[in-house]
Design a protein around this motif. Structure first.
Motif, PDB file in Angstrom:
ATOM      1  N   ARG A   1       0.843  -1.154  -0.039  1.00 49.34           N
ATOM      2  CA  ARG A   1      -0.025   0.141   0.020  1.00 49.34           C
ATOM      3  C   ARG A   1       0.848   1.308  -0.103  1.00 49.34           C
ATOM      4  NH1 ARG A   1      -2.814  -0.809   6.157  1.00 49.34           N
ATOM      5  NH2 ARG A   1      -0.703  -0.235   7.148  1.00 49.34           N
TER       6      ARG A   1
ATOM      7  N   VAL B   1       2.236  -4.966   2.887  1.00 48.74           N
ATOM      8  CA  VAL B   1       1.296  -5.177   3.837  1.00 48.74           C
ATOM      9  C   VAL B   1       1.170  -6.699   4.089  1.00 48.74           C
ATOM     10  CG1 VAL B   1      -1.275  -5.462   4.074  1.00 48.74           C
ATOM     11  CG2 VAL B   1      -0.068  -3.394   3.031  1.00 48.74           C
TER      12      VAL B   1
ATOM     13  N   SER C   1       1.541  -4.059  11.475  1.00 53.24           N
ATOM     14  CA  SER C   1       0.508  -2.870  11.448  1.00 53.24           C
ATOM     15  C   SER C   1      -0.931  -3.396  11.096  1.00 53.24           C
ATOM     16  CB  SER C   1       0.652  -1.898  10.517  1.00 53.24           C
ATOM     17  OG  SER C   1       0.964  -2.019   9.332  1.00 53.24           O
ATOM     18  N   VAL C   2      -0.799  -4.514  10.483  1.00 52.83           N
ATOM     19  CA  VAL C   2      -2.108  -5.274  10.126  1.00 52.83           C
ATOM     20  C   VAL C   2      -2.041  -6.799  10.672  1.00 52.83           C
ATOM     21  CG1 VAL C   2      -2.134  -4.172   7.754  1.00 52.83           C
ATOM     22  CG2 VAL C   2      -1.386  -6.368   7.767  1.00 52.83           C
TER      23      VAL C   2
ATOM     24  N   PHE D   1      -6.151  -8.329   9.006  1.00 57.31           N
ATOM     25  CA  PHE D   1      -5.986  -8.543   7.640  1.00 57.31           C
ATOM     26  C   PHE D   1      -5.891 -10.034   7.372  1.00 57.31           C
ATOM     27  CE2 PHE D   1      -4.747  -4.237   5.868  1.00 57.31           C
ATOM     28  CZ  PHE D   1      -5.958  -3.550   6.609  1.00 57.31           C
TER      29      PHE D   1
ATOM     30  N   MET E   1      -9.733  -7.697   4.802  1.00 59.42           N
ATOM     31  CA  MET E   1      -9.573  -6.347   5.720  1.00 59.42           C
ATOM     32  C   MET E   1     -10.477  -6.230   6.561  1.00 59.42           C
ATOM     33  SD  MET E   1      -7.397  -3.796   3.099  1.00 59.42           S
ATOM     34  CE  MET E   1      -8.942  -3.313   2.447  1.00 59.42           C
TER      35      MET E   1
ATOM     36  N   LEU F   1     -11.179  -2.117  10.122  1.00 59.70           N
ATOM     37  CA  LEU F   1     -10.281  -0.945   9.238  1.00 59.70           C
ATOM     38  C   LEU F   1     -10.232   0.049  10.436  1.00 59.70           C
ATOM     39  CD1 LEU F   1     -11.556  -1.711   5.736  1.00 59.70           C
ATOM     40  CD2 LEU F   1      -9.066  -1.782   6.422  1.00 59.70           C
ATOM     41  N   LYS F   2      -8.862   0.896  10.108  1.00 60.36           N
ATOM     42  CA  LYS F   2      -8.851   2.168  10.692  1.00 60.36           C
ATOM     43  C   LYS F   2      -8.479   3.162   9.685  1.00 60.36           C
ATOM     44  CE  LYS F   2      -6.392  -0.493  14.419  1.00 60.36           C
ATOM     45  NZ  LYS F   2      -4.943  -0.701  15.029  1.00 60.36           N
TER      46      LYS F   2
ATOM     47  N   GLU G   1      -6.081   4.926   9.428  1.00 62.70           N
ATOM     48  CA  GLU G   1      -4.665   4.869   8.856  1.00 62.70           C
ATOM     49  C   GLU G   1      -4.270   3.878   7.843  1.00 62.70           C
ATOM     50  OE1 GLU G   1      -5.797   4.964  12.119  1.00 62.70           O
ATOM     51  OE2 GLU G   1      -4.502   3.617  13.404  1.00 62.70           O
ATOM     52  N   ASP G   2      -5.507   2.961   7.551  1.00 62.76           N
ATOM     53  CA  ASP G   2      -5.469   1.997   6.585  1.00 62.76           C
ATOM     54  C   ASP G   2      -5.630   2.698   5.402  1.00 62.76           C
ATOM     55  OD1 ASP G   2      -6.734  -0.288   8.710  1.00 62.76           O
ATOM     56  OD2 ASP G   2      -4.754  -0.314   8.384  1.00 62.76           O
TER      57      ASP G   2
ATOM     58  N   TYR H   1      -3.917   0.292  -2.528  1.00 62.33           N
ATOM     59  CA  TYR H   1      -3.500  -0.801  -2.377  1.00 62.33           C
ATOM     60  C   TYR H   1      -3.092  -1.681  -3.748  1.00 62.33           C
ATOM     61  CZ  TYR H   1      -4.483  -0.895   2.614  1.00 62.33           C
ATOM     62  OH  TYR H   1      -4.775  -0.582   3.609  1.00 62.33           O
TER      63      TYR H   1
END
Length: 118
Positions: free
Chosen positions: A37, A47, A62-63, A67, A82, A85-86, A88-89, A93
């Motif tokens: 991403r 990712v 972070s995932v 994910f 996913m 989700l936040k 910041e995601d 992609y």
């Protein structure tokens, strides 16, 4: 191999999306597949990746836990589920492929945009 990513969109924080990446060409099962991403102005980041058989998967910290990467070699497709989700995601992609033991990813799809609103 040519890669076509899809499934991006706008979702609220806490929601889910599933990205798909369809590959054309032969020997899909010989390619390691991955998702990256990128946010404008920042470097592209890894990712998740998946082995050729699908038996092994790898995630950025972070995932991890949110994910899930998978692949269907019969359909020449790799997925990225996913969840949770936040904001910041939010990013573009990209799916990528590399042949067997090649060190770097050789083939890239066009990006699919994911936007997570708070």
């Amino acid at each position: 191999v040519q890669l076509q990513a899809s499934g991006g969109g706008l979702v609220q924080a806490g929601g889910s999306l599933r990205l798909s990446c369809a590959a054309s060409g032969r020997f899909f099962s010989n390619y390691y597949m991955a998702w990256f991403r990128q946010v404008p102005g920042k470097e592209r980041e890894f990712v998740s990746g998946i082995s050729r058989s699908g038996a092994s998967a790898y995630y950025a910290d972070s995932v991890k836990g949110r994910f899930t990467i998978s692949r269907d070699n019969a359909k020449n497709t790799v997925y990225l589920q996913m969840n949770s989700l936040k904001p910041e995601d939010t990013a573009d992609y990209y799916c990528a492929a590399k042949w067997r033991d090649v060190s770097s990813y050789q083939y890239w799809g066009q990006g699919t945009q994911v936007t997570v609103s708070s």
